[in-house]
Design a protein around this motif. Structure first.
Motif, PDB file in Angstrom:
ATOM      1  N   GLY A   1       0.767  -1.280   0.041  1.00 60.95           N
ATOM      2  CA  GLY A   1       0.003  -0.127  -0.005  1.00 60.95           C
ATOM      3  C   GLY A   1       0.794   1.197  -0.071  1.00 60.95           C
ATOM      4  O   GLY A   1       0.656   2.148  -0.553  1.00 60.95           O
ATOM      5  N   GLU A   2       2.077   1.255   0.688  1.00 59.17           N
ATOM      6  CA  GLU A   2       2.905   2.382   0.686  1.00 59.17           C
ATOM      7  C   GLU A   2       3.721   2.673  -0.684  1.00 59.17           C
ATOM      8  O   GLU A   2       4.092   3.646  -0.904  1.00 59.17           O
ATOM      9  CB  GLU A   2       3.864   2.249   1.696  1.00 59.17           C
ATOM     10  N   ALA A   3       3.754   1.620  -1.388  1.00 57.70           N
ATOM     11  CA  ALA A   3       4.415   1.835  -2.538  1.00 57.70           C
ATOM     12  C   ALA A   3       3.361   2.165  -3.720  1.00 57.70           C
ATOM     13  O   ALA A   3       2.276   1.912  -3.563  1.00 57.70           O
ATOM     14  CB  ALA A   3       4.833   0.385  -3.201  1.00 57.70           C
ATOM     15  N   GLY A   4       3.888   3.403  -4.424  1.00 52.82           N
ATOM     16  CA  GLY A   4       2.837   3.521  -5.554  1.00 52.82           C
ATOM     17  C   GLY A   4       2.830   2.731  -6.536  1.00 52.82           C
ATOM     18  O   GLY A   4       3.175   1.736  -6.810  1.00 52.82           O
ATOM     19  N   LYS A   5       1.662   3.161  -7.260  1.00 57.58           N
ATOM     20  CA  LYS A   5       1.178   2.170  -8.476  1.00 57.58           C
ATOM     21  C   LYS A   5       2.133   2.176  -9.422  1.00 57.58           C
ATOM     22  O   LYS A   5       2.376   1.137 -10.083  1.00 57.58           O
ATOM     23  CB  LYS A   5      -0.239   2.734  -9.160  1.00 57.58           C
ATOM     24  N   GLU A   6       3.008   3.116  -9.824  1.00 57.04           N
ATOM     25  CA  GLU A   6       4.052   3.164 -10.444  1.00 57.04           C
ATOM     26  C   GLU A   6       5.479   2.726 -10.135  1.00 57.04           C
ATOM     27  O   GLU A   6       6.446   3.023 -10.795  1.00 57.04           O
ATOM     28  CB  GLU A   6       4.111   4.295 -11.346  1.00 57.04           C
ATOM     29  N   SER A   7       5.576   2.285  -8.891  1.00 58.26           N
ATOM     30  CA  SER A   7       6.910   2.125  -8.331  1.00 58.26           C
ATOM     31  C   SER A   7       7.393   0.869  -8.722  1.00 58.26           C
ATOM     32  O   SER A   7       6.899  -0.103  -9.259  1.00 58.26           O
ATOM     33  CB  SER A   7       6.529   1.644  -6.598  1.00 58.26           C
ATOM     34  N   PRO A   8       8.746   1.185  -9.131  1.00 60.20           N
ATOM     35  CA  PRO A   8       9.581  -0.126  -9.720  1.00 60.20           C
ATOM     36  C   PRO A   8       9.580  -1.278  -8.634  1.00 60.20           C
ATOM     37  O   PRO A   8       9.761  -2.375  -9.185  1.00 60.20           O
ATOM     38  CB  PRO A   8      10.859   0.383  -9.995  1.00 60.20           C
ATOM     39  N   GLN A   9       9.440  -1.353  -7.396  1.00 67.25           N
ATOM     40  CA  GLN A   9       9.245  -2.303  -6.739  1.00 67.25           C
ATOM     41  C   GLN A   9       7.897  -3.204  -6.423  1.00 67.25           C
ATOM     42  O   GLN A   9       7.852  -4.093  -6.015  1.00 67.25           O
ATOM     43  CB  GLN A   9       9.878  -1.733  -5.087  1.00 67.25           C
ATOM     44  N   ARG A  10       7.057  -2.408  -7.113  1.00 61.52           N
ATOM     45  CA  ARG A  10       5.582  -2.937  -7.183  1.00 61.52           C
ATOM     46  C   ARG A  10       5.460  -4.456  -7.411  1.00 61.52           C
ATOM     47  O   ARG A  10       4.792  -5.288  -6.747  1.00 61.52           O
ATOM     48  CB  ARG A  10       4.512  -2.028  -7.591  1.00 61.52           C
ATOM     49  N   PRO A  11       5.872  -4.990  -8.598  1.00 63.06           N
ATOM     50  CA  PRO A  11       6.083  -6.321  -8.719  1.00 63.06           C
ATOM     51  C   PRO A  11       6.391  -6.978  -7.663  1.00 63.06           C
ATOM     52  O   PRO A  11       5.926  -8.019  -7.442  1.00 63.06           O
ATOM     53  CB  PRO A  11       6.663  -6.344 -10.052  1.00 63.06           C
ATOM     54  N   ALA A  12       7.476  -6.866  -7.147  1.00 72.27           N
ATOM     55  CA  ALA A  12       8.155  -7.674  -6.072  1.00 72.27           C
ATOM     56  C   ALA A  12       7.238  -7.647  -4.813  1.00 72.27           C
ATOM     57  O   ALA A  12       7.122  -8.654  -4.117  1.00 72.27           O
ATOM     58  CB  ALA A  12       9.632  -7.255  -5.870  1.00 72.27           C
ATOM     59  N   LEU A  13       6.883  -6.431  -4.296  1.00 73.82           N
ATOM     60  CA  LEU A  13       5.954  -6.403  -3.201  1.00 73.82           C
ATOM     61  C   LEU A  13       4.630  -6.917  -3.503  1.00 73.82           C
ATOM     62  O   LEU A  13       4.041  -7.677  -2.321  1.00 73.82           O
ATOM     63  CB  LEU A  13       5.670  -4.838  -2.971  1.00 73.82           C
ATOM     64  N   LEU A  14       4.231  -6.948  -4.693  1.00 72.02           N
ATOM     65  CA  LEU A  14       2.908  -7.848  -5.060  1.00 72.02           C
ATOM     66  C   LEU A  14       2.855  -9.263  -4.924  1.00 72.02           C
ATOM     67  O   LEU A  14       2.184 -10.151  -4.013  1.00 72.02           O
ATOM     68  CB  LEU A  14       2.431  -7.539  -6.282  1.00 72.02           C
ATOM     69  N   ARG A  15       4.280  -9.819  -5.407  1.00 71.69           N
ATOM     70  CA  ARG A  15       4.552 -11.155  -5.184  1.00 71.69           C
ATOM     71  C   ARG A  15       4.683 -11.629  -3.651  1.00 71.69           C
ATOM     72  O   ARG A  15       4.290 -12.416  -3.321  1.00 71.69           O
ATOM     73  CB  ARG A  15       5.816 -11.556  -5.851  1.00 71.69           C
ATOM     74  N   ASP A  16       5.389 -10.918  -2.773  1.00 69.06           N
ATOM     75  CA  ASP A  16       5.453 -11.018  -1.576  1.00 69.06           C
ATOM     76  C   ASP A  16       4.289 -11.210  -0.778  1.00 69.06           C
ATOM     77  O   ASP A  16       4.024 -11.666   0.008  1.00 69.06           O
ATOM     78  CB  ASP A  16       6.478  -9.769  -0.911  1.00 69.06           C
ATOM     79  N   ALA A  17       3.195 -10.038  -1.282  1.00 65.86           N
ATOM     80  CA  ALA A  17       1.833 -10.024  -0.544  1.00 65.86           C
ATOM     81  C   ALA A  17       1.059 -11.287  -1.033  1.00 65.86           C
ATOM     82  O   ALA A  17       0.561 -11.838  -0.205  1.00 65.86           O
ATOM     83  CB  ALA A  17       1.322  -8.940  -0.961  1.00 65.86           C
ATOM     84  N   ALA A  18       1.514 -11.641  -2.234  1.00 67.40           N
ATOM     85  CA  ALA A  18       0.635 -12.885  -2.691  1.00 67.40           C
ATOM     86  C   ALA A  18       1.154 -14.004  -1.903  1.00 67.40           C
ATOM     87  O   ALA A  18       0.163 -15.068  -1.475  1.00 67.40           O
ATOM     88  CB  ALA A  18       0.515 -13.146  -4.116  1.00 67.40           C
ATOM     89  N   ASP A  19       2.440 -14.289  -1.547  1.00 64.51           N
ATOM     90  CA  ASP A  19       3.026 -15.361  -0.993  1.00 64.51           C
ATOM     91  C   ASP A  19       2.535 -15.365   0.524  1.00 64.51           C
ATOM     92  O   ASP A  19       2.110 -16.191   1.016  1.00 64.51           O
ATOM     93  CB  ASP A  19       4.560 -15.080  -0.860  1.00 64.51           C
ATOM     94  N   ALA A  20       2.602 -14.144   1.256  1.00 60.63           N
ATOM     95  CA  ALA A  20       1.985 -13.983   2.476  1.00 60.63           C
ATOM     96  C   ALA A  20       0.571 -14.550   2.864  1.00 60.63           C
ATOM     97  O   ALA A  20       0.199 -15.115   3.688  1.00 60.63           O
ATOM     98  CB  ALA A  20       2.340 -12.767   2.832  1.00 60.63           C
ATOM     99  N   VAL A  21      -0.066 -14.093   1.822  1.00 58.52           N
ATOM    100  CA  VAL A  21      -1.560 -14.126   1.856  1.00 58.52           C
ATOM    101  C   VAL A  21      -1.624 -15.833   1.556  1.00 58.52           C
ATOM    102  O   VAL A  21      -2.695 -16.704   2.503  1.00 58.52           O
ATOM    103  CB  VAL A  21      -2.445 -13.553   0.790  1.00 58.52           C
ATOM    104  N   TYR A  22      -0.952 -16.335   0.566  1.00 57.41           N
ATOM    105  CA  TYR A  22      -1.116 -17.698   0.443  1.00 57.41           C
ATOM    106  C   TYR A  22      -0.967 -18.820   1.718  1.00 57.41           C
ATOM    107  O   TYR A  22      -1.373 -19.686   2.189  1.00 57.41           O
ATOM    108  CB  TYR A  22      -0.271 -18.270  -0.890  1.00 57.41           C
ATOM    109  N   VAL A  23       0.413 -18.384   2.242  1.00 60.78           N
ATOM    110  CA  VAL A  23       0.791 -18.977   3.487  1.00 60.78           C
ATOM    111  C   VAL A  23      -0.255 -18.827   4.493  1.00 60.78           C
ATOM    112  O   VAL A  23      -0.666 -19.904   5.404  1.00 60.78           O
ATOM    113  CB  VAL A  23       1.997 -18.589   4.042  1.00 60.78           C
TER     114      VAL A  23
END
Length: 108
Positions: A53-75
């Motif tokens: 949420g803190e990363a902007g929609k255009e942030s270059p880190q967004r794909p990695a943060l999205l992957r981390d969030a999906a992994d955390a939710v999956y676990v």
């Protein structure tokens, strides 16, 4: 001559029930560990979603943060299922899990 196993190996003892009808100490400890693990997984979801949420929609880190969030939710979902909670609608609402994270889990 017939043999009878010791009472600690009786059907009730092996099923996790004591003679008084309550859980045996091992089952109590396992339930505590499940709850603690679920709490840790929930905290990981909160951290990952906060960073996302803190990363902007255009942030270059967004794909990695999205992957981390999906992994955390999956676990977290897996741990909930191991605790006997099969429906995740409440968790999705309570944690405000974004649709883009859920889509990565294949749940949309």
């Amino acid at each position: 001559m017939s043999l009878r196993p010791p009472s600690r190996y009786s059907g009730d003892a092996l099923a996790g029930r004591s003679s008084s009808g309550g859980l045996n100490p091992l089952d109590h400890e396992i339930a505590g560990e499940k709850a603690a693990s679920l709490g840790r997984a929930g905290a990981r979801v909160e951290r990952a979603l906060r960073r996302l949420g803190e990363a902007g929609k255009e942030s270059p880190q967004r794909p990695a943060l999205l992957r981390d969030a999906a992994d955390a939710v999956y676990v977290y979902f897996i741990q909930r299922e191991l605790c006997g909670m099969r429906r995740h609608n409440d968790a999705i609402r309570d944690y405000a899990i974004p649709a883009e994270v859920l889509a990565r889990l294949g749940s949309m």
